[in-house]
Structures are given as structure tokens and as C-alpha cells.
Design a protein around this motif. Structure first.
Motif, PDB file in Angstrom:
ATOM      1  N   TYR A  42     -18.652 -13.517 -18.105  1.00 19.31           N
ATOM      2  CA  TYR A  42     -19.804 -13.392 -18.528  1.00 19.31           C
ATOM      3  C   TYR A  42     -20.998 -12.640 -17.950  1.00 19.31           C
ATOM      4  N   VAL A  43     -20.941 -13.495 -17.303  1.00 20.07           N
ATOM      5  CA  VAL A  43     -22.292 -12.371 -16.733  1.00 20.07           C
ATOM      6  C   VAL A  43     -21.940 -12.003 -15.108  1.00 20.07           C
ATOM      7  N   PRO A  44     -22.852 -10.877 -15.323  1.00 20.23           N
ATOM      8  CA  PRO A  44     -22.861  -9.238 -14.485  1.00 20.23           C
ATOM      9  C   PRO A  44     -22.421  -9.843 -13.002  1.00 20.23           C
ATOM     10  N   GLY A  49     -20.303  -9.066  -7.548  1.00 18.82           N
ATOM     11  CA  GLY A  49     -20.557  -9.311  -6.376  1.00 18.82           C
ATOM     12  C   GLY A  49     -22.100 -10.036  -5.575  1.00 18.82           C
ATOM     13  N   SER A  50     -22.533  -9.828  -7.136  1.00 19.71           N
ATOM     14  CA  SER A  50     -24.271  -9.893  -6.660  1.00 19.71           C
ATOM     15  C   SER A  50     -25.274 -11.452  -6.672  1.00 19.71           C
ATOM     16  N   SER A  51     -24.114 -12.632  -7.293  1.00 17.43           N
ATOM     17  CA  SER A  51     -24.075 -13.744  -7.719  1.00 17.43           C
ATOM     18  C   SER A  51     -24.646 -14.636  -6.206  1.00 17.43           C
ATOM     19  N   LYS A  52     -24.533 -14.288  -5.381  1.00 17.32           N
ATOM     20  CA  LYS A  52     -25.701 -14.890  -4.104  1.00 17.32           C
ATOM     21  C   LYS A  52     -27.072 -14.651  -4.500  1.00 17.32           C
ATOM     22  N   ASN A  53     -27.652 -13.665  -4.843  1.00 20.39           N
ATOM     23  CA  ASN A  53     -28.754 -13.665  -5.569  1.00 20.39           C
ATOM     24  C   ASN A  53     -29.790 -14.577  -6.403  1.00 20.39           C
ATOM     25  N   ALA A 175     -26.210 -18.178 -20.168  1.00 22.09           N
ATOM     26  CA  ALA A 175     -24.878 -17.985 -20.513  1.00 22.09           C
ATOM     27  C   ALA A 175     -24.622 -20.288 -20.987  1.00 22.09           C
ATOM     28  N   LEU A 176     -24.786 -20.108 -22.024  1.00 21.35           N
ATOM     29  CA  LEU A 176     -24.649 -21.462 -22.242  1.00 21.35           C
ATOM     30  C   LEU A 176     -23.287 -21.517 -22.818  1.00 21.35           C
ATOM     31  N   ILE A 249     -19.860 -19.248 -25.867  1.00 21.83           N
ATOM     32  CA  ILE A 249     -20.428 -18.851 -24.917  1.00 21.83           C
ATOM     33  C   ILE A 249     -22.034 -18.254 -25.413  1.00 21.83           C
ATOM     34  N   CYS A 250     -22.535 -18.539 -25.008  1.00 20.33           N
ATOM     35  CA  CYS A 250     -24.473 -18.085 -25.950  1.00 20.33           C
ATOM     36  C   CYS A 250     -25.296 -16.851 -24.902  1.00 20.33           C
ATOM     37  N   LEU A 251     -25.166 -15.896 -24.941  1.00 23.60           N
ATOM     38  CA  LEU A 251     -25.550 -15.029 -24.303  1.00 23.60           C
ATOM     39  C   LEU A 251     -26.803 -14.203 -24.842  1.00 23.60           C
ATOM     40  N   GLY A 252     -27.911 -14.271 -23.889  1.00 26.87           N
ATOM     41  CA  GLY A 252     -29.005 -13.365 -23.853  1.00 26.87           C
ATOM     42  C   GLY A 252     -30.098 -13.375 -22.481  1.00 26.87           C
TER      43      GLY A 252
END
Ligand code: SAM
Length: 255
Positions: A42-44, A49-53, A175-176, A249-252
């Protein structure tokens, strides 16, 4: 508030007592694996591929089951938890890493009620220094806030969501994950002995959606992300049995 302090005390006693054996409960491990998979879906930043930031804040990190899964894929992770026994277990795991002094995660024992909380700021600053970042203009804010199986212990949803909103950088996301209150049966998630300190028997989808929306988040979405099957105790004439508990999953996003 008296009720809040009382439930915090009950929770801390319970989780301090459970901390040492927490990670050996396979249901804890399984639910965290499912939460981790959901976050990746769910988390873009995990898809592109930018999660390392990402600088991540985790509310109710416990012993770090989710934190240690996320940490290798993000820039930093600060966990917070109200039970010092859980934080000690987390810290023992950090100390057991091959290079603990280079770890990109840390945990603090605090009830976060404001974005500028000194413990959170201190931990974020220490991790920034560790990665060689100097001259950062405090206060620190986060790109992603996660929390697994913790919201049902927190007295006020509007208050915690407002705090989380303030903890985010512009563009940052929540993302809860927690179990769903899909009706009276959801109460069986906790055995009767563990119900004191539980503020709500799961999250009500429409209610939490409205609260997240009312806090000012954009791209609000609350979805059933996975199901956890677990054995529940005999109660009300029903025998010991297995039940499927849906998790939301609670997203905002903060604009
Ligand atoms: C069910 S445990 C989940 C721990 C961890 N997320 C996991 O899945 O292994 C809930 C955790 O939330 C913590 N907690 C309860 N209320 C909290 C609050 N207001 N702020 C931060 N942590 C809290 C408890 O101490 C406990 O460690």
C-alpha cells in the motif's frame, strides 16, 4: 484523565510482563509479517523503489518485530512504546546486531502527544548524526508513520491522529494496521484476561475513515488488508475455536 492513566498502567504491566516471550509467539510473528506485506503493497515508496529515502516513525513498536523488518528498507526508523519492558527487549535486539553503533533504528519509551516530543526528537537527531548528517534544522519530521496492533489501546483516536499528522513532513503518509471491529464477535480477539486496557475491540472502518479525513489527511483509504486466523477461548457457551479476524490498513497523506 483518570481512565487514560489507568489503562496505560494496565497496559504497561501487561506488556512488560509479556515482553521477554513476545517474539516466540508465532501469532505475533505472523500478524507482523502480514502487516509488513500490507505496508509494502500500500505504501508507494516500496513499490517505486524509493523506500530507502524514508524516515519512519512507529507507534507501539513493542519488541521491534515490525521495526526490524522495515529498517533494512528505509533510511531510519524511530519506534515509540509506552512499556519500558518492550523497549528493553527492542534495545537488546539492537545491541545484538553486528554493528549496533551503525544501526538505523532506535526506540524510546514515551507517550507521544506532540510532534516536538523531546525523546522522539533526540532519537531522530541521534540517527541523523550516525548517518553523518550535520546541520539539520530541527525539528525532525517523518515520511511514513506505521503502527501495528496498537491503535486499539490508545484512548483518543482524534488526538493520536492529530499528533501523527503534525509528526509528518509535507507529503508524508500514515499506514496503520489493526484488527477490525466488524461486530460483537470481534471482542473474542482478546481473551477476557487481556481485555482491561483495551480501549476498543478493533477499529470501525467508517469511523476511523471519518476521523482520518477530519484530521486533514488527503488520499484517505481504509481497507481490509489481511486476515489473521487464531484460536480463541471458550466463552458464552461457545467452545475453544479458530476465528478469522480481518485487519484494516488505514492510509492517508499530509499535503
Ligand atoms: C499488541 S502490542 C503490539 C506490539 C508490536 N506492534 C507488535 O505487533 O509486535 C501493543 C503495543 O502498543 C504499546 N502501546 C500501548 N499504548 C501505546 C501508546 N499510547 N503509545 C505507544 N505505544 C503504546 C504497548 O506497550 C505494546 O507494546
Amino acid at each position: 484523565m483518570a481512565t487514560t492513566a489507568a489503562s496505560l498502567e494496565v497496559n504497561n504491566l501487561r506488556f512488560n510482563a509479556e515482553a521477554a516471550a513476545w517474539d516466540s509467539n508465532q501469532k505475533h510473528v505472523e500478524s507482523v509479517e502480514k502487516a509488513y506485506d500490507a505496508i509494502k503493497r500500500y505504501v508507494p515508496a516500496f513499490a517505486d523503489g524509493s523506500s530507502k529515502n524514508l524516515d519512519v516513525l512507529e507507534i507501539g513498536c513493542g519488541t521491534g518485530l515490525l521495526s526490524f523488518k522495515l529498517a533494512p528498507h528505509v533510511r531510519s526508523l524511530v519506534g515509540v512504546d509506552t512499556a519500558d519492558g518492550m523497549i528493553s527487549a527492542f534495545n537488546q535486539k539492537v545491541a545484538a546486531l553486528p554493528n549496533p553503533e551503525k544501526a538505523n533504528l532506535a526506540a524510546v519509551n514515551v507517550v507521544v502527544q506532540e510532534a516536538d516530543d523531546v525523546h522522539v526528537q533526540g532519537a531522530a537527531a541521534a540517527l541523523a548524526t550516525r548517518r553523518g548528517e550535520s546541520g539539520h534544522d530541527a525539528p525532525y519530521r517523518f515520511d511514513l508513520i506505521v503502527s501495528h496492533l496498537t491503535l486499539h489501546h490508545i484512548p483518543s483516536m482524534p488526538a493520536i491522529l492529530a499528533t501523527l499528522f503534525q509528526c509528518l513532513k509535507p507529503g508524508g503518509r500514515i499506514a496503520l494496521t489493526d484488527y477490525e471491529d466488524y461486530g460483537p464477535e470481534a471482542i473474542a480477539f482478546h481473551p477476557a484476561s487481556k481485555r482491561p486496557g483495551v480501549e476498543r475491540h478493533g477499529l470501525k472502518k467508517e469511523e476511523i475513515e471519518m476521523i482520518i479525513d477530519g484530521t486533514g489527511f488527503n488520499e484517505v483509504k481504509v481497507e481490509k488488508a489481511f486476515v489473521l486466523n487464531k484460536e480463541v477461548e471458550a466463552e458464552g457457551g461457545k467452545p475453544v475455536r479458530e476465528m478469522d479476524f480481518p485487519f484494516l490498513i488505514c492510509l492517508g497523506q499530509r499535503s
